[in-house]
Motif scaffolding. Structure first.
Motif, PDB file in Angstrom:
ATOM      1  N   ASP A 102      -3.018  -2.414 -10.563  1.00 63.73           N
ATOM      2  CA  ASP A 102      -3.361  -1.335  -9.632  1.00 63.73           C
ATOM      3  C   ASP A 102      -2.737  -0.048 -10.164  1.00 63.73           C
ATOM      4  N   VAL A 155      -1.683   3.738  -9.621  1.00 60.32           N
ATOM      5  CA  VAL A 155      -1.297   4.486  -8.430  1.00 60.32           C
ATOM      6  C   VAL A 155      -0.845   5.887  -8.826  1.00 60.32           C
ATOM      7  N   VAL A 212       1.758  -2.905 -10.622  1.00 57.50           N
ATOM      8  CA  VAL A 212       1.530  -1.606  -9.992  1.00 57.50           C
ATOM      9  C   VAL A 212       1.934  -0.558 -11.020  1.00 57.50           C
ATOM     10  N   TYR A 219       6.967   2.471  -1.960  1.00 63.74           N
ATOM     11  CA  TYR A 219       7.033   1.045  -1.691  1.00 63.74           C
ATOM     12  C   TYR A 219       8.337   0.712  -0.992  1.00 63.74           C
ATOM     13  N   GLU A 260       5.545  -9.943  -9.373  1.00 68.03           N
ATOM     14  CA  GLU A 260       5.050  -8.591  -9.106  1.00 68.03           C
ATOM     15  C   GLU A 260       5.863  -7.588  -9.925  1.00 68.03           C
ATOM     16  N   VAL A 286       6.359  -3.412 -11.297  1.00 65.52           N
ATOM     17  CA  VAL A 286       6.036  -1.993 -11.201  1.00 65.52           C
ATOM     18  C   VAL A 286       6.342  -1.345 -12.546  1.00 65.52           C
ATOM     19  N   ARG A 338       0.737  -9.388 -10.541  1.00 63.32           N
ATOM     20  CA  ARG A 338       0.135  -8.074 -10.373  1.00 63.32           C
ATOM     21  C   ARG A 338       1.056  -7.017 -10.954  1.00 63.32           C
ATOM     22  N   THR A 391       0.836  -1.190   0.000  1.00 66.80           N
ATOM     23  CA  THR A 391       0.000   0.000   0.000  1.00 66.80           C
ATOM     24  C   THR A 391       0.871   1.240   0.000  1.00 66.80           C
TER      25      THR A 391
END
Length: 224
Positions: A93, A95, A69, A104, A46, A48, A67, A2
């Motif tokens: 997600d 952001v 980000v 992060y 994961e 980004v 996922r 988060t």
């Protein structure tokens, strides 16, 4: 994961509208889809992505990704990216944050994506340092960027443009950044790199020289 900090919005509404309406379709017609797929091929875990724009990469993420980000500071583009995320083949997600201050912890991601982004971030060195920080040791940085030209004459053109109106008109874009050197300076080891003109220019273009490649955050002790 988060976000722990408040995003700094970088509102460029005119650029955002023009980019979303014209630039994306123009790049598609020029054949960028092939490069997007190559950039993202084989990713797992994961991920980004900085400077996600309106989410044009989302459709090309492979199923091994758990996922994404997607970091985007421009409010209008971020809203459009949120819409694109709804139909992406993997969880995304979106952001609101800036690449120079990713919210992060260290070693949070298996891979990082920089796609036509390092030309326009406010501080490419800080952005790459942040990507290095949030990647796990052995994690990959995938990059597709336009960069400094090879010829002295075109480099002079790039310097002139970057010192005048080009960044203002093009959402902060700089035509002549030495992104390869910046990646190495940030502590990455480049493991593959191609350089080529894109799109194939009919006339010399200051934004034609591109690189596509992979770099790695070294493991402890320098092992790859």
């Amino acid at each position: 994961m988060t976000p722990q900090t408040t995003a700094r919005a970088r509102s460029r509404p005119v650029f955002a509208r023009v980019y979303a309406k014209y630039a994306g379709p123009a790049l598609d017609r020029a054949g960028i889809t092939e490069y997007r797929r190559r950039l993202l091929s084989g990713l797992t875990g994961e991920v980004v992505e900085i400077g996600a724009g309106n989410g044009l990469n989302f459709a090309h993420y492979p199923p091994g990704v758990q996922r994404v980000v997607a970091v985007e500071p421009e409010p209008r583009l971020r809203s459009l990216a949120g819409r694109s995320a709804r139909t992406a083949p993997v969880p995304v997600d979106v952001v609101g944050a800036v690449a120079e201050q990713l919210p992060y912890p260290d070693s949070s991601f298996d891979a990082a994506i920089a796609c036509l982004t390092l030309c326009s971030v406010a501080d490419p060195h800080a952005s790459l340092a942040e990507l290095h920080r949030v990647l796990r040791p052995g994690g990959q940085l995938r990059f597709f960027e336009h960069v400094r030209a090879d010829t002295p004459g075109m480099r002079r053109v790039q310097r002139a443009l970057d010192a005048t109106l080009w960044p203002l008109l093009a959402g902060g874009c700089h035509t002549g950044r030495d992104t390869r050197a910046a990646i190495v300076t940030a502590g990455f080891t480049i493991t593959s790199l191609e350089k080529f003109p894109f799109p194939e220019p009919r006339f010399p273009s200051p934004a034609a020289t591109h690189i596509l490649g992979t770099a790695e955050r070294p493991r402890a002790g320098g092992a790859s």
